[in-house]
Design an enzyme around this catalytic site. Structure first.
Site, mmCIF file in Angstrom:
data_model
loop_
_atom_site.group_PDB
_atom_site.id
_atom_site.type_symbol
_atom_site.label_atom_id
_atom_site.label_comp_id
_atom_site.label_asym_id
_atom_site.label_seq_id
_atom_site.Cartn_x
_atom_site.Cartn_y
_atom_site.Cartn_z
ATOM 1 N N ASP A 270 0.647 -1.333 0.107
ATOM 2 C CA ASP A 270 -0.042 0.069 0.103
ATOM 3 C C ASP A 270 0.981 1.406 0.070
ATOM 4 O OD1 ASP A 270 0.419 -1.286 2.705
ATOM 5 O OD2 ASP A 270 -0.383 0.914 3.235
ATOM 6 N N ASP A 280 4.841 8.099 0.888
ATOM 7 C CA ASP A 280 4.702 7.845 2.492
ATOM 8 C C ASP A 280 5.806 7.550 3.185
ATOM 9 O OD1 ASP A 280 1.959 7.680 1.838
ATOM 10 O OD2 ASP A 280 2.078 5.285 1.579
#
Length: 522
Positions: A270, A280
């Site tokens: 993810d 991220d």
């Protein structure tokens, strides 16, 4: 921001969650949910990137406006937009985690500027249907790290998201920084991130896991249409080409990570972008001493799945999961397997070329594999700073003696006294081969040095540097954030005024939280 060219392709063309309540739940038959940011109580702009603002069509003057403050803190919704959170799943530390989604990220809108498209996303702007047990907020410490690192990576030449703004929310956020049962309140913050999109491998995994194959087909075709328009042909051939393109872009990104010594720390599916960009920024870090087994993530400290030396293999593993997700559209394993098998083969070939360029060697010989392996071994005999070693290697001249060469890279050793006996002998043997190898290169010493200094950065965002900026920001002093931001815009330049940052990790940073011990807490 009156001149922003708003585009809503994602929300206009893809299936939305019919439930528009902001309740934490399982979301099916949709790739996103509409949700508004949680208004902050007293937002304050800490820093903004004029370069990124210009990239998306925001003027320098507008950065200082009340509208900029309100929109990019989540206090107001930009006219003509409907913010949303994306639905995706993923494998976390190798295990299937089911639905994950944007738990602390809210996409504001998509904009077009100079024939390019950008998604503007707030991180830390409040709860979404995917927040699970969390509040969707973020703290200052993690926000400073993300804001600075994305921009640092861009200027290093590493594919990445960008940072538009960093703001305080004015609210306190409760966090357990090391997940050890000691939560404390910290300053809340919001970062605006910019990327072509924030679509992840897990977006496709979610649809396949739920057998939503019609939506899967529509989603893949949406990606090809807008992000990979060069892909043509019959549908099945397009899907395969899409997978190969993502694999190639991922390989290029990982190659850059290894070049500069970056460790992502949480390479879950993810957290992997279909654009092959770094997304991220959580418990990341740069190698201080050259240690392929190092990972900055405390959650990964036992198995070291995401250690520096394993990043290429993890990227391939993640691509296997994406291939499994795309398989129902292709129904043939062999062409997918060929792409996956070539990933590591191609990576190894590219890695050799990249590593030789770090050494100032721009041709290849059969003996170079041993030269590279020899260096990777000797670098680990005593703590040796990766960034400083490769940067100072450019100072070596073909005519230097072995002793002179070692002297020129000595600053990279954390404990110079250890470079004696068998360790010194190993270094001498390696430099004997290296200096001989330099003789076969045609560029002059100066030409080679200049080229090496465009490949080996002088400055990277070491964790202790971030932590110093965070500690100062906690006291309402943002001068270090600005200094590091400016420094990292030119990481390959000498910048003598910032020479103090060309330094090994200080001893106090070896065990300090935020420098050596990091978690996913944000």
């Amino acid at each position: 921001m009156k001149d922003l060219k708003i585009k809503n392709r994602f929300t206009a063309e893809l299936p939305a969650d019919l439930d528009e309540t902001n309740e934490i739940r399982q979301v099916s038959k949709a790739v996103f949910s509409f949700v508004n940011p949680t208004p902050p109580s007293n937002p304050k702009l800490i820093h903004a990137s004029e370069e990124v603002a210009d990239l998306v069509g925001i003027s320098k003057d507008e950065i200082q406006s009340e509208s900029f403050l309100n929109v990019f803190s989540g206090k107001e919704v930009l006219a003509g937009t409907r913010p949303y959170a994306m639905c995706y799943a993923g494998h976390q530390f190798g295990n299937w985690a089911g639905q994950l989604g944007d738990g602390r990220a809210i996409n504001l809108t998509e904009v077009e500027h100079n024939n390019s498209f950008f998604t503007l996303q707030l991180k830390g702007a409040g709860k979404t249907p995917y927040s699970r047990t969390a509040d969707g907020l973020a703290v200052l410490r993690s926000s400073v790290r993300e804001y600075l690192c994305a921009e640092a990576m861009h200027h290093l030449g590493v594919p990445t998201t960008r940072s538009l703004s960093l703001m305080l929310s004015g609210d306190q956020v409760l966090r357990d920084i090391l997940y050890n049962g000691n939560p404390a309140y910290e300053k809340g913050a919001v970062v605006c991130r910019v990327a072509p999109s924030f679509i992840r491998f897990g977006s496709f995994e979610m649809l396949t896991a739920r057998n939503e194959l019609k939506n899967l087909k529509e989603f893949v075709e949406y990606n090809i249409k807008y992000y990979f328009p060069e892909i043509q042909g019959e549908p099945k051939e397009q899907y395969l080409q899409f997978f190969k393109t993502v694999a190639d872009k991922t390989r290029e990104m990982i190659l850059h990570w290894q070049r500069v010594g970056f460790v992502h720390g949480v390479m879950n599916t993810d957290n992997m972008s279909v654009h092959g960009i770094t997304i991220d920024y959580g418990p990341y870090g740069w190698l201080e001493n050259y240690d392929p087994n190092w990972t900055p993530n405390t959650t990964d400290s036992q198995n070291r799945r995401y250690r520096f030396g394993n990043q290429p293999q993890i990227a391939q593993w993640n691509l296997y999961q994406l291939a499994n997700a795309l398989y129902p559209l292709i129904n043939e394993a062999e062409p997918l397997e060929k792409i996956l098998e070539s990933f590591i083969t191609d990576f190894d070939s590219d890695y050799k070329t990249m590593f030789l360029s770090k050494l100032g060697l721009f041709t290849s010989t059969e003996a170079d594999d041993a030269l590279i392996e020899g260096l990777e071994t000797v670098l680990q005999l005593s703590e040796t700073d990766m960034t400083i070693f490769f940067r100072n290697l450019s100072q070596i001249k073909k005519a230097d003696s072995i002793e002179k060469a070692i002297e020129k890279i000595e600053y990279a050793f954390y404990t110079p006294a250890e470079i004696s006996g068998s360790i010194l002998d190993s270094w001498k043997k390696w430099f004997a081969v290296y200096l001989q190898r330099l003789q076969a290169e045609h560029p002059s010493d100066q030409e080679r040095s200049e080229k090496m200094n465009t490949i080996n950065p002088k400055y990277v965002l070491r964790n202790y540097m971030s932590q110093l900026a965070i500690d100062a920001a906690d006291q309402d002093d943002y001068t270090l954030i600005d200094e590091l931001y400016l420094l990292l815009q030119k990481p390959y330049d000498e910048q003598p005024e910032y020479e103090k940052w060309f330094a090994k990790r200080p001893d106090w940073a070896r065990s300090k939280v935020g420098c050596s011990m990091l978690s996913c807490s944000s």
